[in-house]
Design a protein around this motif. Structure first.
Motif, short mmCIF file in Angstrom:
data_model
loop_
_atom_site.label_atom_id
_atom_site.label_comp_id
_atom_site.label_asym_id
_atom_site.label_seq_id
_atom_site.Cartn_x
_atom_site.Cartn_y
_atom_site.Cartn_z
N PHE A 316 12.36 -6.94 3.30
CA PHE A 316 11.13 -7.10 3.05
C PHE A 316 10.23 -8.02 3.91
N ASP A 317 9.26 -7.24 4.53
CA ASP A 317 8.16 -8.13 5.39
C ASP A 317 8.82 -8.82 6.40
N GLU A 318 9.81 -8.41 7.21
CA GLU A 318 10.16 -9.06 8.30
C GLU A 318 9.21 -9.05 9.22
N THR A 319 8.76 -7.77 9.66
CA THR A 319 7.62 -7.38 10.59
C THR A 319 6.95 -6.40 10.19
N PRO A 320 5.50 -6.35 10.83
CA PRO A 320 4.72 -5.22 10.37
C PRO A 320 5.15 -3.87 11.18
N MET A 321 6.13 -4.14 12.05
CA MET A 321 6.73 -2.95 12.95
C MET A 321 7.48 -2.11 12.10
N PHE A 322 7.90 -2.72 10.94
CA PHE A 322 8.58 -1.74 10.06
C PHE A 322 7.73 -0.38 9.84
N ASP A 323 6.63 -0.62 9.42
CA ASP A 323 5.73 0.49 9.18
C ASP A 323 5.03 1.42 10.35
N SER A 324 4.71 0.38 11.23
CA SER A 324 3.99 0.97 12.64
C SER A 324 4.78 1.74 13.56
N LEU A 325 6.08 1.69 13.29
CA LEU A 325 6.90 2.34 14.51
C LEU A 325 7.29 3.65 13.93
N VAL A 326 6.69 4.24 12.67
CA VAL A 326 6.95 5.49 12.52
C VAL A 326 5.61 6.37 12.17
N ASP A 327 5.73 7.65 12.38
CA ASP A 327 4.34 8.55 12.30
C ASP A 327 4.14 8.67 11.10
N GLN A 328 4.50 8.59 9.87
CA GLN A 328 4.43 8.78 8.45
C GLN A 328 4.50 7.58 7.54
N ALA A 329 3.98 7.50 6.61
CA ALA A 329 3.78 6.33 5.74
C ALA A 329 5.24 6.28 5.05
N LEU A 330 5.82 5.01 4.96
CA LEU A 330 6.82 4.89 4.20
C LEU A 330 6.77 4.88 2.69
N PRO A 331 7.59 5.22 1.84
CA PRO A 331 7.44 5.13 0.43
C PRO A 331 7.11 3.67 -0.03
N GLN A 332 6.42 3.03 -0.74
CA GLN A 332 6.09 1.80 -1.13
C GLN A 332 6.62 1.66 -2.64
N PRO A 333 7.30 0.58 -2.96
CA PRO A 333 7.92 0.11 -4.25
C PRO A 333 6.80 0.16 -5.44
N ILE A 334 7.15 0.64 -6.55
CA ILE A 334 6.30 0.41 -7.67
C ILE A 334 7.15 0.35 -8.82
N GLY A 335 7.13 -0.93 -9.37
CA GLY A 335 8.01 -1.20 -10.44
C GLY A 335 9.48 -1.28 -9.97
N GLY A 336 9.77 -1.61 -8.70
CA GLY A 336 11.20 -1.44 -8.28
C GLY A 336 11.58 -0.20 -7.88
N ARG A 337 10.95 0.62 -7.83
CA ARG A 337 11.52 2.29 -7.37
C ARG A 337 10.61 2.66 -6.39
N VAL A 338 11.03 3.53 -5.55
CA VAL A 338 10.39 4.24 -4.51
C VAL A 338 10.33 5.98 -4.82
N THR A 339 9.44 6.74 -4.24
CA THR A 339 9.50 8.14 -4.46
C THR A 339 9.61 8.64 -3.05
N LEU A 340 10.66 9.55 -2.72
CA LEU A 340 10.61 10.00 -1.59
C LEU A 340 9.66 11.39 -1.47
N PRO A 341 8.97 11.70 -0.28
CA PRO A 341 8.09 12.76 0.00
C PRO A 341 9.15 14.04 0.41
N MET A 342 9.44 14.78 -0.64
CA MET A 342 10.71 15.88 -0.41
C MET A 342 9.77 16.94 0.09
N SER A 343 8.53 16.96 0.41
CA SER A 343 7.91 18.23 1.12
C SER A 343 7.98 18.03 2.66
N ARG A 344 8.40 16.77 3.03
CA ARG A 344 8.54 16.72 4.73
C ARG A 344 9.84 17.02 4.98
N LEU A 345 9.99 17.55 6.28
CA LEU A 345 11.42 18.02 6.90
C LEU A 345 11.94 16.85 7.07
#
Length: 362
Positions: A316-345
């Motif tokens: 949790f929130d060690e560095t903003p680079m966790f999100d900025s190092l990748v080219d797509q948005a990472l799934p964010q937690p809602i109610g302690g769960r995340v939803t994977l984007p299965m349409s991506r390869l």
């Protein structure tokens, strides 16, 4: 026989943290893996530099796992190989692995590295931020001052500071799950006293209280019984390598929860095989996953390939680079769960290689 270009990418994300990534490319498609190993980055780099200039399928089938740094690099290459194969097949990684018909994963927040203020109040404040961010379960590593070599009185005093941190976080999380990571800081006697002292604070599990060696399995079994009698579970084994690294602990009943890490255990398919072994022994599967975004995505896809799992760790929130190092948005937690984007390869994202930090490539 196919050949692959391999790239090694170390990225310094905080003064205390370096994430290590690898990629495999067939010239058209790139797959990604993560080899982060705290305080052993130079040794992992040496392992990479010892690789052939180009890797063949035979090379990838004959990777070495004799040491933890070797296992980190070899597991990362297996991750990248699986990601590459899924992308080439035109499916998500979890579908490639055999998805169990679900795309939602339960997670918990490891707040340790983002807690700069190590006072009880500072740790509690960070737990409050994690809950506001969508988490429902928290893990802390509160025993900064404890060392296994301490005498009884000194260890008890040092342990008291950690217990104060746990109590402060418990006040924030209420009845939600609260996990306590000990980072192997206790001796056996001290771990027993810790279990007794923690019982009123009702941690969901106590993690890695003592050094994990096959010679100490009987002591772990005893600590597990003591924890269970106090209403807690015992968790560990985040650095075990391949199925055989877990086997003696499973056979003995050393843990309620085991925490294989895709960065060390042998890659995605080996991790799924380990999960089958764990299920056979009635041990909960809760992957270790406190590092970078590539390991995070691999871990989530693996969990989606299982009918169920214990909560997945996430940093949790060690560095903003966790999100900025990748080219797509990472799934964010809602109610302690995340939803994977299965349409991506494949993994569903790629590393954005920071040029000043790029490592050697062959």
């Amino acid at each position: 026989m196919s050949e692959f270009t391999v790239q090694f990418v170390p990225v310094t994300v905080t003064p205390a943290t370096i994430w290590l990534f690898v990629s495999l490319s067939d010239g058209e498609t790139v797959g990604w893996g993560e080899a982060t190993l705290e305080n052993q980055e130079a040794t992992v780099t040496d392992c990479f530099n010892a690789l052939p200039k180009r890797l063949t399928e035979a090379d990838l089938a004959d990777l070495r796992f004799d040491t933890l740094p070797q296992a980190a690099l070899s597991s990362a290459l297996r991750q990248a190989q699986a990601d590459l194969a899924a992308r080439m097949a035109g499916v998500s990684l979890s579908d490639h692995l055999g998805r169990a018909g679900r795309d939602q994963i339960g997670i918990y927040a490891n707040i340790n590295r983002s807690t700069r203020d190590r006072s009880p109040e500072g740790m509690a404040s960070n737990a409050r931020r994690a809950l506001a961010h969508g988490h429902n379960a928290i893990k802390v590593a509160p025993f900064d001052e404890v060392r296994a070599t301490m005498g009884r009185r000194e260890m008890t005093d040092a342990m008291g500071l950690g217990l104060a941190r746990i109590a402060a976080v418990r006040d924030v999380v209420g009845e939600r799950r609260l996990m306590v990571d000990c980072h192997w800081r206790f001796d056996v006697a001290g771990a027993g006293r810790l279990i007794d002292a923690c019982a009123p604070l009702k941690p969901y599990w106590i993690e890695c209280p003592i050094l994990e060696t096959e010679a100490g399995i009987a002591e772990l079994v005893s600590l597990r019984r003591r924890a269970n009698a106090a209403g807690m579970r015992l968790a560990g084994l985040e650095t075990a390598i391949l199925r055989q690294g877990f086997a003696p602990y499973l056979a003995a009943g050393a843990y309620d929860v085991m925490m294989p890490d895709v960065k060390y255990c042998g890659g995605p398919r080996e991790m799924l095989a380990i999960s089958v072994d764990m299920a056979r022994h009635g041990v909960a599967f809760s992957p270790h996953n406190p590092s970078g975004p590539i390991c995070h995505m691999h871990s989530m896809h693996i969990c989606a390939s299982l009918p169920q799992e214990e909560l997945l760790e996430t940093q949790f929130d060690e560095t903003p680079m966790f999100d900025s190092l990748v080219d797509q948005a990472l799934p964010q937690p809602i109610g302690g769960r995340v939803t994977l984007p299965m349409s991506r390869l494949g993994l569903g994202l790629s590393l954005v290689v920071p040029q000043p930090e790029s490592g050697p490539s062959t």
